[in-house]
Design a protein around this motif. Structure first.
Motif, mmCIF file in Angstrom:
data_model
loop_
_atom_site.group_PDB
_atom_site.id
_atom_site.type_symbol
_atom_site.label_atom_id
_atom_site.label_comp_id
_atom_site.label_asym_id
_atom_site.label_seq_id
_atom_site.Cartn_x
_atom_site.Cartn_y
_atom_site.Cartn_z
ATOM 1 N N SER A 55 36.851 24.478 77.835
ATOM 2 C CA SER A 55 38.307 24.464 77.904
ATOM 3 C C SER A 55 38.911 23.114 77.536
ATOM 4 O O SER A 55 40.097 23.028 77.287
ATOM 5 C CB SER A 55 38.756 24.835 79.320
ATOM 6 N N GLY A 56 38.104 22.050 77.538
ATOM 7 C CA GLY A 56 38.627 20.708 77.251
ATOM 8 C C GLY A 56 39.056 19.958 78.489
ATOM 9 O O GLY A 56 39.476 18.810 78.410
ATOM 10 N N ASP A 57 38.936 20.595 79.670
ATOM 11 C CA ASP A 57 39.323 19.935 80.918
ATOM 12 C C ASP A 57 38.471 18.696 81.187
ATOM 13 O O ASP A 57 38.962 17.702 81.698
ATOM 14 C CB ASP A 57 39.195 20.891 82.113
ATOM 15 N N TYR A 58 37.191 18.780 80.837
ATOM 16 C CA TYR A 58 36.297 17.652 81.075
ATOM 17 C C TYR A 58 36.745 16.429 80.281
ATOM 18 O O TYR A 58 36.883 15.338 80.823
ATOM 19 C CB TYR A 58 34.857 18.033 80.716
ATOM 20 N N ALA A 59 37.011 16.599 79.012
ATOM 21 C CA ALA A 59 37.439 15.479 78.166
ATOM 22 C C ALA A 59 38.814 14.961 78.578
ATOM 23 O O ALA A 59 39.048 13.755 78.597
ATOM 24 C CB ALA A 59 37.448 15.890 76.695
ATOM 25 N N ARG A 60 39.719 15.852 78.959
ATOM 26 C CA ARG A 60 41.067 15.431 79.353
ATOM 27 C C ARG A 60 41.100 14.745 80.712
ATOM 28 O O ARG A 60 42.041 14.024 81.017
ATOM 29 C CB ARG A 60 42.007 16.637 79.386
ATOM 30 N N GLY A 61 40.089 14.976 81.539
ATOM 31 C CA GLY A 61 40.112 14.467 82.909
ATOM 32 C C GLY A 61 39.786 13.005 83.085
ATOM 33 O O GLY A 61 39.878 12.467 84.196
ATOM 34 N N TRP A 62 39.425 12.300 82.022
ATOM 35 C CA TRP A 62 39.021 10.899 82.151
ATOM 36 C C TRP A 62 40.215 9.996 82.388
ATOM 37 O O TRP A 62 41.263 10.142 81.781
ATOM 38 C CB TRP A 62 38.241 10.457 80.921
ATOM 39 N N GLY A 76 37.161 -2.760 87.550
ATOM 40 C CA GLY A 76 37.641 -1.671 86.720
ATOM 41 C C GLY A 76 36.804 -0.427 86.930
ATOM 42 O O GLY A 76 35.600 -0.510 87.179
ATOM 43 N N HIS A 77 37.447 0.708 86.851
ATOM 44 C CA HIS A 77 36.770 1.991 87.033
ATOM 45 C C HIS A 77 37.225 2.969 85.956
ATOM 46 O O HIS A 77 38.421 3.096 85.703
ATOM 47 C CB HIS A 77 37.098 2.595 88.402
ATOM 48 N N ILE A 78 36.265 3.633 85.351
ATOM 49 C CA ILE A 78 36.542 4.752 84.452
ATOM 50 C C ILE A 78 35.886 5.952 85.114
ATOM 51 O O ILE A 78 34.703 5.907 85.459
ATOM 52 C CB ILE A 78 35.965 4.508 83.045
ATOM 53 N N TYR A 79 36.647 6.996 85.311
ATOM 54 C CA TYR A 79 36.143 8.126 86.091
ATOM 55 C C TYR A 79 36.813 9.412 85.634
ATOM 56 O O TYR A 79 37.847 9.386 84.971
ATOM 57 C CB TYR A 79 36.410 7.897 87.581
ATOM 58 N N ASN A 80 36.214 10.529 86.007
ATOM 59 C CA ASN A 80 36.799 11.819 85.689
ATOM 60 C C ASN A 80 37.518 12.324 86.935
ATOM 61 O O ASN A 80 36.875 12.703 87.912
ATOM 62 C CB ASN A 80 35.742 12.821 85.225
ATOM 63 N N LYS A 81 38.830 12.309 86.895
ATOM 64 C CA LYS A 81 39.635 12.654 88.072
ATOM 65 C C LYS A 81 39.659 14.154 88.346
ATOM 66 O O LYS A 81 39.854 14.577 89.477
ATOM 67 C CB LYS A 81 41.053 12.112 87.939
ATOM 68 N N ASP A 82 39.448 14.961 87.323
ATOM 69 C CA ASP A 82 39.533 16.413 87.486
ATOM 70 C C ASP A 82 38.205 17.049 87.873
ATOM 71 O O ASP A 82 38.175 18.012 88.646
ATOM 72 C CB ASP A 82 40.045 17.062 86.197
ATOM 73 N N LEU A 83 37.117 16.524 87.338
ATOM 74 C CA LEU A 83 35.791 17.098 87.591
ATOM 75 C C LEU A 83 34.825 15.968 87.984
ATOM 76 O O LEU A 83 33.921 15.617 87.216
ATOM 77 C CB LEU A 83 35.297 17.837 86.344
ATOM 78 N N PRO A 84 34.985 15.393 89.169
ATOM 79 C CA PRO A 84 34.253 14.171 89.522
ATOM 80 C C PRO A 84 32.735 14.303 89.601
ATOM 81 O O PRO A 84 32.027 13.332 89.374
ATOM 82 C CB PRO A 84 34.843 13.772 90.865
ATOM 83 N N GLY A 85 32.184 15.439 89.896
ATOM 84 C CA GLY A 85 30.738 15.571 89.992
ATOM 85 C C GLY A 85 30.047 15.880 88.679
ATOM 86 O O GLY A 85 28.841 15.714 88.540
ATOM 87 N N LEU A 86 30.795 16.326 87.719
ATOM 88 C CA LEU A 86 30.227 16.786 86.457
ATOM 89 C C LEU A 86 29.676 15.669 85.555
ATOM 90 O O LEU A 86 28.637 15.867 84.923
ATOM 91 C CB LEU A 86 31.266 17.621 85.702
ATOM 92 N N PRO A 87 30.300 14.518 85.463
ATOM 93 C CA PRO A 87 29.786 13.498 84.547
ATOM 94 C C PRO A 87 28.314 13.148 84.774
ATOM 95 O O PRO A 87 27.551 13.024 83.821
ATOM 96 C CB PRO A 87 30.688 12.291 84.798
ATOM 97 N N HIS A 88 27.904 13.007 86.020
ATOM 98 C CA HIS A 88 26.515 12.657 86.305
ATOM 99 C C HIS A 88 25.566 13.757 85.813
ATOM 100 O O HIS A 88 24.530 13.470 85.212
ATOM 101 C CB HIS A 88 26.323 12.435 87.809
ATOM 102 N N LEU A 89 25.938 14.996 86.058
ATOM 103 C CA LEU A 89 25.083 16.110 85.643
ATOM 104 C C LEU A 89 24.948 16.177 84.126
ATOM 105 O O LEU A 89 23.859 16.417 83.595
ATOM 106 C CB LEU A 89 25.652 17.438 86.163
ATOM 107 N N LEU A 90 26.046 15.965 83.423
ATOM 108 C CA LEU A 90 26.008 16.043 81.965
ATOM 109 C C LEU A 90 25.299 14.840 81.345
ATOM 110 O O LEU A 90 24.600 14.971 80.340
ATOM 111 C CB LEU A 90 27.420 16.183 81.402
#
Length: 131
Positions: A55-62, A76-90
């Motif tokens: 859906s593009g939610d992952y890319a938009r959530g950064w 400084g922090h760069i993080y995924n605000k919408d899907l916080p657990g997903l970045p580590h898994l991917l």
């Protein structure tokens, strides 16, 4: 500066003054340099996240933020605000429900490396300009 004799106290005081001038010269530029490098890192990780279909939610959530650390500096922090657990898994891979593993796809580490290098370049430039 010419050759001249000075006491150890004078030398120490002179070094402290020079370091204070350099710190003042670059200190005001560091928060902006950090913010600019964070934005670069965020753009890079979004570009890398585009490889994942959906859906593009992952890319938009950064998102990126600069926080004071309480000692006059920032982190400084760069993080995924919408899907916080997903970045580590991917990034690292994960186990599948029916067995086996899904391989990780590096997209965060290269973006982080770009941001670190950009920040280092900006700091070096600020130091050179303040000398």
């Amino acid at each position: 500066m010419g050759d001249r004799e000075c006491s150890v106290d004078d030398f120490s005081r002179t070094i402290d003054e020079l370091l204070g001038e350099v710190e003042t010269g670059i200190g005001s530029r560091l928060p902006q340099a950090l913010s600019q490098s964070l934005q670069l890192g965020k753009r890079r990780v979004k570009e890398g996240a585009a490889q994942f279909k959906g859906s593009g939610d992952y890319a938009r959530g950064w998102s990126a933020r600069r926080d004071p650390d309480g000692r006059g500096s920032y982190t400084g922090h760069i993080y995924n605000k919408d899907l916080p657990g997903l970045p580590h898994l991917l990034e690292k891979g994960h186990a599948k429900v029916g067995g086996g593993r899904v391989a990780g796809r590096a997209h965060i580490a290269p973006a982080a490396e770009d941001a670190f290098e950009d920040f280092e370049r900006r700091v070096r430039k600020a130091v050179d300009e303040s000398l």
